[in-house]
Design a protein around this motif. Structure first.
Motif, mmCIF file in Angstrom:
data_model
loop_
_atom_site.group_PDB
_atom_site.id
_atom_site.type_symbol
_atom_site.label_atom_id
_atom_site.label_comp_id
_atom_site.label_asym_id
_atom_site.label_seq_id
_atom_site.Cartn_x
_atom_site.Cartn_y
_atom_site.Cartn_z
ATOM 1 N N ALA A 1 0.829 -1.206 0.000
ATOM 2 C CA ALA A 1 0.000 0.000 0.000
ATOM 3 C C ALA A 1 0.862 1.255 0.000
ATOM 4 O O ALA A 1 0.548 2.242 -0.690
ATOM 5 N N LEU A 2 1.971 1.239 0.738
ATOM 6 C CA LEU A 2 2.857 2.406 0.776
ATOM 7 C C LEU A 2 3.486 2.652 -0.590
ATOM 8 O O LEU A 2 3.598 3.804 -1.040
ATOM 9 N N VAL A 3 3.889 1.586 -1.275
ATOM 10 C CA VAL A 3 4.447 1.726 -2.622
ATOM 11 C C VAL A 3 3.409 2.314 -3.564
ATOM 12 O O VAL A 3 3.709 3.218 -4.362
ATOM 13 N N THR B 1 1.658 6.764 -6.853
ATOM 14 C CA THR B 1 0.569 7.641 -7.290
ATOM 15 C C THR B 1 0.965 9.100 -7.140
ATOM 16 O O THR B 1 0.719 9.929 -8.024
ATOM 17 N N ARG B 2 1.594 9.424 -6.015
ATOM 18 C CA ARG B 2 2.025 10.802 -5.786
ATOM 19 C C ARG B 2 3.146 11.205 -6.745
ATOM 20 O O ARG B 2 3.216 12.348 -7.193
ATOM 21 N N LEU B 3 4.038 10.257 -7.041
ATOM 22 C CA LEU B 3 5.163 10.559 -7.935
ATOM 23 C C LEU B 3 4.726 10.683 -9.389
ATOM 24 O O LEU B 3 5.306 11.454 -10.158
ATOM 25 N N GLY B 4 3.696 9.921 -9.773
ATOM 26 C CA GLY B 4 3.273 9.925 -11.173
ATOM 27 C C GLY B 4 4.398 9.425 -12.067
ATOM 28 O O GLY B 4 5.015 8.382 -11.800
ATOM 29 N N GLY C 1 9.491 15.272 1.844
ATOM 30 C CA GLY C 1 8.141 15.589 2.286
ATOM 31 C C GLY C 1 7.111 14.647 1.704
ATOM 32 O O GLY C 1 6.141 14.266 2.374
ATOM 33 N N LEU C 2 7.336 14.232 0.459
ATOM 34 C CA LEU C 2 6.414 13.306 -0.196
ATOM 35 C C LEU C 2 6.381 11.970 0.536
ATOM 36 O O LEU C 2 5.316 11.383 0.747
ATOM 37 N N VAL C 3 7.540 11.466 0.961
ATOM 38 C CA VAL C 3 7.610 10.199 1.699
ATOM 39 C C VAL C 3 6.891 10.330 3.038
ATOM 40 O O VAL C 3 6.117 9.447 3.445
ATOM 41 N N ALA C 4 7.132 11.437 3.741
ATOM 42 C CA ALA C 4 6.484 11.646 5.040
ATOM 43 C C ALA C 4 4.975 11.727 4.891
ATOM 44 O O ALA C 4 4.223 11.148 5.696
ATOM 45 N N ASP C 5 4.495 12.422 3.864
ATOM 46 C CA ASP C 5 3.058 12.564 3.658
ATOM 47 C C ASP C 5 2.414 11.228 3.299
ATOM 48 O O ASP C 5 1.297 10.919 3.763
ATOM 49 N N ALA C 6 3.096 10.426 2.478
ATOM 50 C CA ALA C 6 2.537 9.127 2.078
ATOM 51 C C ALA C 6 2.420 8.206 3.290
ATOM 52 O O ALA C 6 1.417 7.494 3.453
ATOM 53 N N ALA C 7 3.435 8.202 4.136
ATOM 54 C CA ALA C 7 3.376 7.380 5.348
ATOM 55 C C ALA C 7 2.258 7.853 6.265
ATOM 56 O O ALA C 7 1.508 7.038 6.838
ATOM 57 N N ASP D 1 -0.502 9.321 5.427
ATOM 58 C CA ASP D 1 -1.793 8.949 4.838
ATOM 59 C C ASP D 1 -2.226 7.549 5.261
ATOM 60 O O ASP D 1 -3.427 7.268 5.355
ATOM 61 N N LEU D 2 -1.239 6.669 5.472
ATOM 62 C CA LEU D 2 -1.541 5.281 5.844
ATOM 63 C C LEU D 2 -1.444 5.059 7.343
ATOM 64 O O LEU D 2 -1.541 3.910 7.813
ATOM 65 N N GLY D 3 -1.229 6.119 8.088
ATOM 66 C CA GLY D 3 -1.123 5.986 9.538
ATOM 67 C C GLY D 3 0.166 5.333 9.986
ATOM 68 O O GLY D 3 0.221 4.730 11.066
ATOM 69 N N LEU D 4 1.228 5.448 9.176
ATOM 70 C CA LEU D 4 2.518 4.853 9.517
ATOM 71 C C LEU D 4 3.475 5.940 9.994
ATOM 72 O O LEU D 4 3.378 7.096 9.581
ATOM 73 N N ALA D 5 4.399 5.539 10.836
ATOM 74 C CA ALA D 5 5.359 6.497 11.389
ATOM 75 C C ALA D 5 6.735 6.236 10.799
ATOM 76 O O ALA D 5 7.181 5.084 10.688
#
Length: 395
Positions: free
Chosen positions: A77-79, A84-87, A231-237, A239-243
């Motif tokens: 799911a994280l991938v 999706t964010r990277l396009g 920032g993109l990595v932090a935001d994606a994590a 979104d999934l409730g991961l730290a």
């Protein structure tokens, strides 16, 4: 056209005198063309190794905590969120490392001791963040747990007897039978130790959820700023409730080779410029000497009807004819080197590709040859054009 024909005849008549200058010009032009090819080959070799072992440019790496019971789906799911964010701007991979105990079916039946193999379990396409060469089979592996497959590097393939042995039981303890995996590919990863690669879903489904520790997130996107990627990595994590247990930082080392490539280019360019300057000086000396020796011949041409322009074009045309021959031969030599010699030096399965032909460098080389001819022949041509016709009458 008439002037060109006369220039070619003149060049042939004095070919011994111009041979040294032509040879020097040839080396200079070939060196100039070689700047691009050599820089491309050396740069690709240096960058290829860094991308093979440390990641493509620009690779950001972070650590993320994923619950063990959600290891496979969470990593996948994280991938998906990251991609999706990277396009089209990049790719992401989530990985975990473990040590497994490996036995062939025959070794298991005979109760032989298991071998140890380090395996990287990935969600996503590993080749998007590392430059890997596939020497056998198909890679990357599917992100599905079934059928269970792994890839091994060349060191592991030799150690464990691939392709004679293509199936192995992988377990998390020396005595466990584990699950039967098939070797789907052999890859060149630049490593000197045996290593395997599998998909994270297969590990979670077939080998349990033993603690892998934090998973590694790698994002490769050369067109996105490092801070934006982090920032993109932090935001994606989030979104999934991961730290994130550690923020994303750049880990590839491709930037180190930039200065080396630039230095190589400068050295080759300076060498080419020096050789072309030597060629121009040689042409100047030879041209002045030739005008002195041929003054009677040249003024006789003037006396029988040739004007100053004709004499100027005769002397200048000889130099241009030589430059044309040199440029054609140098380009032909470069074609042979790039298309015939260079590919034969690249070993099979190498991550280093055959260099593209430097057509722009050839254009620059031809222009350099023409400018060298102008620089070396302009003064002798003007001197020849100004020879007084009275010299012919006097003699």
């Amino acid at each position: 056209m008439r002037a060109l024909v006369a220039a070619l005849r003149d060049l042939r008549r004095h070919r011994l005198r111009n041979l040294l200058s032509a040879g020097t010009m040839f080396i200079g032009v070939l060196a100039l063309v070689g700047v691009s090819a050599a820089s491309s080959i050396a740069g690709d070799m240096l960058v290829a190794y860094e991308e093979q072992t440390g990641g493509r440019a620009v690779t950001m790496t972070a650590q993320v905590d994923v619950p063990q019971e959600d290891l496979g789906p969470g990593g996948r799911a994280l991938v998906d969120v990251l991609n999706t964010r990277l396009g089209n701007a990049g790719q992401a991979v989530v990985s975990g490392q473990s040590t497994v105990f490996l036995r062939t079916p025959a070794e298991f039946e005979n109760n032989q001791a298991a071998s140890v193999l380090d395996i990287e379990w990935d969600a996503g396409d590993l080749t998007s963040v590392r430059r890997l060469a596939v020497t056998d089979g198909r890679f990357p592996l599917a992100d599905e747990p079934f059928p269970p497959t792994i890839a091994v590097n060349e060191v592991a393939a030799r150690q464990f007897g691939f392709p004679e042995h293509t199936s192995f039981f992988l377990g998390t303890s020396p005595d466990a039978r584990g699950a039967l995996f098939t070797v789907a590919a052999v890859i060149a990863d630049g490593g000197t130790d045996p290593k395997g690669y599998g998909n994270l879903s297969a590990y979670a489904s077939l080998l349990g959820t033993s603690d892998l520790g934090p998973l590694t997130v790698r994002v490769t996107s050369p067109t996105i700023a490092e801070q934006a990627s982090a920032g993109l990595v932090a935001d994606a994590a989030a979104d999934l409730g991961l730290a994130l247990s550690s923020p994303a930082v750049r880990t590839d080392t491709t930037w180190r080779v930039a200065a080396q490539i630039e230095t190589l280019s400068v050295i080759f360019t300076l060498f080419a410029v020096v050789m072309l300057l030597v060629a121009a000086i040689g042409l100047l000396n030879v041209g002045l000497s030739a005008v002195g020796e041929r003054s009677r011949e040249l003024v006789i041409r003037r006396a029988i009807g040739a004007n100053r322009r004709d004499v100027f074009l005769l002397v200048m045309g000889s130099s241009f004819a030589m430059a044309t021959v040199v440029a054609v031969v140098a380009t032909g030599a470069a074609v042979v080197l790039v298309y015939a010699v260079a590919p034969s030096l690249v070993p099979a399965g190498s991550v280093v590709g055959a260099p593209p032909f430097p057509w722009m460098a050839c254009v620059v080389g031809c222009v350099a040859a023409a400018l060298t001819a102008i620089a070396g022949a302009a003064v002798p041509a003007m001197k020849a054009a100004r020879l007084p016709v009275a010299l012919a009458l006097r003699e």
